[in-house]
Design a protein around this motif. Structure first.
Motif, PDB file in Angstrom:
ATOM      1  N   ASP A  67      -0.636   5.519 -13.660  1.00  0.00           N
ATOM      2  CA  ASP A  67      -1.893   6.216 -13.416  1.00  0.00           C
ATOM      3  C   ASP A  67      -1.831   6.972 -12.083  1.00  0.00           C
ATOM      4  O   ASP A  67      -1.466   6.397 -11.051  1.00  0.00           O
ATOM      5  N   ALA A  68      -2.213   8.235 -12.074  1.00  0.00           N
ATOM      6  CA  ALA A  68      -2.100   9.071 -10.870  1.00  0.00           C
ATOM      7  C   ALA A  68      -2.969   8.536  -9.729  1.00  0.00           C
ATOM      8  O   ALA A  68      -2.540   8.521  -8.568  1.00  0.00           O
ATOM      9  N   LEU A  69      -4.189   8.094 -10.041  1.00  0.00           N
ATOM     10  CA  LEU A  69      -5.079   7.573  -8.994  1.00  0.00           C
ATOM     11  C   LEU A  69      -4.508   6.311  -8.366  1.00  0.00           C
ATOM     12  O   LEU A  69      -4.545   6.132  -7.143  1.00  0.00           O
ATOM     13  N   PHE A  70      -3.941   5.435  -9.218  1.00  0.00           N
ATOM     14  CA  PHE A  70      -3.356   4.196  -8.710  1.00  0.00           C
ATOM     15  C   PHE A  70      -2.151   4.494  -7.814  1.00  0.00           C
ATOM     16  O   PHE A  70      -2.013   3.944  -6.728  1.00  0.00           O
TER      17      PHE A  70
ATOM     18  N   GLY B  74      -1.530   7.192  -6.216  1.00  0.00           N
ATOM     19  CA  GLY B  74      -1.973   7.810  -4.972  1.00  0.00           C
ATOM     20  C   GLY B  74      -2.482   6.789  -3.975  1.00  0.00           C
ATOM     21  O   GLY B  74      -2.183   6.866  -2.772  1.00  0.00           O
ATOM     22  N   LYS B  75      -3.235   5.797  -4.479  1.00  0.00           N
ATOM     23  CA  LYS B  75      -3.746   4.759  -3.581  1.00  0.00           C
ATOM     24  C   LYS B  75      -2.610   3.901  -3.042  1.00  0.00           C
ATOM     25  O   LYS B  75      -2.583   3.557  -1.849  1.00  0.00           O
ATOM     26  N   VAL B  76      -1.659   3.544  -3.895  1.00  0.00           N
ATOM     27  CA  VAL B  76      -0.511   2.744  -3.450  1.00  0.00           C
ATOM     28  C   VAL B  76       0.274   3.499  -2.389  1.00  0.00           C
ATOM     29  O   VAL B  76       0.730   2.934  -1.388  1.00  0.00           O
ATOM     30  N   GLY B  77       0.411   4.821  -2.590  1.00  0.00           N
ATOM     31  CA  GLY B  77       1.133   5.629  -1.611  1.00  0.00           C
ATOM     32  C   GLY B  77       0.454   5.615  -0.249  1.00  0.00           C
ATOM     33  O   GLY B  77       1.106   5.522   0.789  1.00  0.00           O
ATOM     34  N   ARG B  78      -0.891   5.695  -0.265  1.00  0.00           N
ATOM     35  CA  ARG B  78      -1.632   5.658   1.002  1.00  0.00           C
ATOM     36  C   ARG B  78      -1.507   4.302   1.685  1.00  0.00           C
ATOM     37  O   ARG B  78      -1.400   4.203   2.902  1.00  0.00           O
ATOM     38  N   GLU B  79      -1.507   3.228   0.889  1.00  0.00           N
ATOM     39  CA  GLU B  79      -1.393   1.881   1.442  1.00  0.00           C
ATOM     40  C   GLU B  79      -0.017   1.664   2.078  1.00  0.00           C
ATOM     41  O   GLU B  79       0.113   1.014   3.101  1.00  0.00           O
TER      42      GLU B  79
END
Length: 423
Positions: A395-398, A400-405
């Motif tokens: 999932d793109a949103l997931f 993206g969030k993992v990348g920020r974390e």
């Protein structure tokens, strides 16, 4: 009404031509004129066939039931809505799911106003099956249906949807109410294990603020745990929200005290606690369950005797568990034998009870089938979880969030992979 008659002609013509997409565009432009004539629309429905003109029928029916209507008007709408739900075309009503859900909820409201919840049970079940994308989909009609089952004491109908494994939820509140009402239905059917599973889902579901549904579910969860397991653990799983961890016990102090009294195994302490909070339990509509908790303590104490004695007189059992008479002890023992809670025989001549070993050898065809079905269900669940994990991982949103974390950590924050293993 001229605009309404023109719309009816369009519904009839475009439905007959099979041009439902064009009809849907026309209907989307008509709500204002329909709402303006809402009090005079009911006779118009006689010109339409709910099975052939389902989409148009739905738009007019939704307008009919909108706004405030009298009890008499509501009574006149109940039968047309029930007929529509049973005969409507699934593909057509799924083009306007919000309107279909709205009509069904108003139907539920009206049968409750009429104090005839049983009239709504069968149509609401049909509505669920028609609007569901799959049996794993929890719709906003699920809790409405279960509420009708509760009010009409039609518990078996409610059980028909509680066996479905739910993986898709539209609104969080629907899940809370579905599990809460479902838990109550299972309690009504003495299916305490399933009730505990559903109530546990309410208590441990993600929440940012404490809600009344979770508090009421926790109260019933405590009582059902005492009845079914003979004990209650105050610790909640780690995945439970911090809000629930901090606040649930504070809202349920009388129930926590009841659980503590139960753990002593002393009937006097339990009954004292019940008397102390009787008014509270009654106001919560839980007094019936509390009485079952008292009854279950007698059963637990009798079960403890089976671990110590091979034979015991009914009078001795009555004395040990503080029942009023040997006859009362006999009734408890007979009920426990019937429910499979103990294995024993009663000699009617001398009033002696002989406790036996569990006769189950786990080798009958029925037991093998039960074990096999359980294994198949677990395998299916494992496949479903694997598929969900794969979907989330891509999932793109997931991502993206993992990348920020990840940016918050350095490589050295993680353990290195060992290059050699000692065996």
């Amino acid at each position: 009404m001229d605009a309404v008659q023109a719309l009816v002609a369009n519904i009839q013509g475009l439905s007959s031509a099979g041009d439902i997409s064009h009809l849907h565009v026309v209907l989307k432009q008509a709500p204002d004129s329909l709402y303006a004539e809402s009090t005079r629309l009911l006779p118009v429905l006689d010109q339409l066939d709910p099975s052939k003109h389902s989409l148009g029928y739905l738009y007019i029916l939704e307008a009919c039931s909108s706004g405030s209507i009298s009890k008499e008007q509501g009574s006149a709408l109940v039968l047309p809505i029930a007929t529509f739900i049973n005969s409507c075309d699934t593909e057509q009503i799924r083009l306007a799911p919000d309107k279909f859900l709205s009509v069904c909820k108003r139907f539920k409201d009206q049968v409750m106003v009429l104090e005839e919840p049983l009239r709504g049970v069968a149509p609401m079940l049909t509505a669920i099956r028609k609007i569901q994308t799959s049996s794993e989909h929890l719709t906003s009609l699920h809790p409405e249906f279960l509420l009708l089952c509760l009010l009409s004491k039609c518990y078996k109908a409610g059980l028909s949807i509680l066996g479905d494994d739910i993986f898709e939820v539209d609104q969080p509140r629907d899940l809370f109410l579905y599990c809460y009402y479902g838990g109550m239905i299972c309690i009504g059917q003495k299916r305490f294990q399933k009730a505990l599973e559903l109530l546990h889902n309410v208590v441990t579901a993600p929440m940012t603020v404490i809600n009344a549904i979770a508090v009421e579910a926790y109260k019933k969860y405590i009582l059902a745990s005492l009845i079914h397991h003979g004990q209650f653990s105050t610790s909640l799983p780690k995945y439970t929200s911090s809000v629930a961890q901090r606040n649930l016990k504070n809202f349920c102090q009388p129930y926590m005290e009841l659980a503590n009294s139960y753990s002593t195994g002393k009937i006097e302490e339990l009954e004292t606690c019940v008397q102390k909070y009787k008014e509270k339990f009654e106001n919560d509509n839980n007094l019936g369950l509390v009485k079952q908790v008292i009854s279950s303590m007698y059963k637990r104490n009798i079960q403890r005797l089976t671990q110590t004695y091979l034979t015991l007189s009914l009078q001795d059992i009555a004395n040990s568990v503080q029942l009023n008479s040997a006859k009362e002890a006999e009734m408890h023992v007979l009920q426990m034998i019937q429910d499979g809670e103990i294995f024993a025989t009663i000699n009617q001549k001398d009033g002696m009870v002989r406790f036996l070993e569990d006769p189950e050898q786990y080798k009958t065809c029925q037991m093998i089938e039960h074990i096999d079905s359980s294994i198949q269900r677990i395998m299916a669940l494992s496949r479903k979880l694997t598929a969900m994990d794969e979907n989330i991982s891509s999932d793109a949103l997931f991502l993206g969030k993992v990348g920020r974390e990840r940016q918050r950590f350095d490589f050295d924050d993680f353990d290195t992979v060992p290059q050699k293993f000692n065996i």
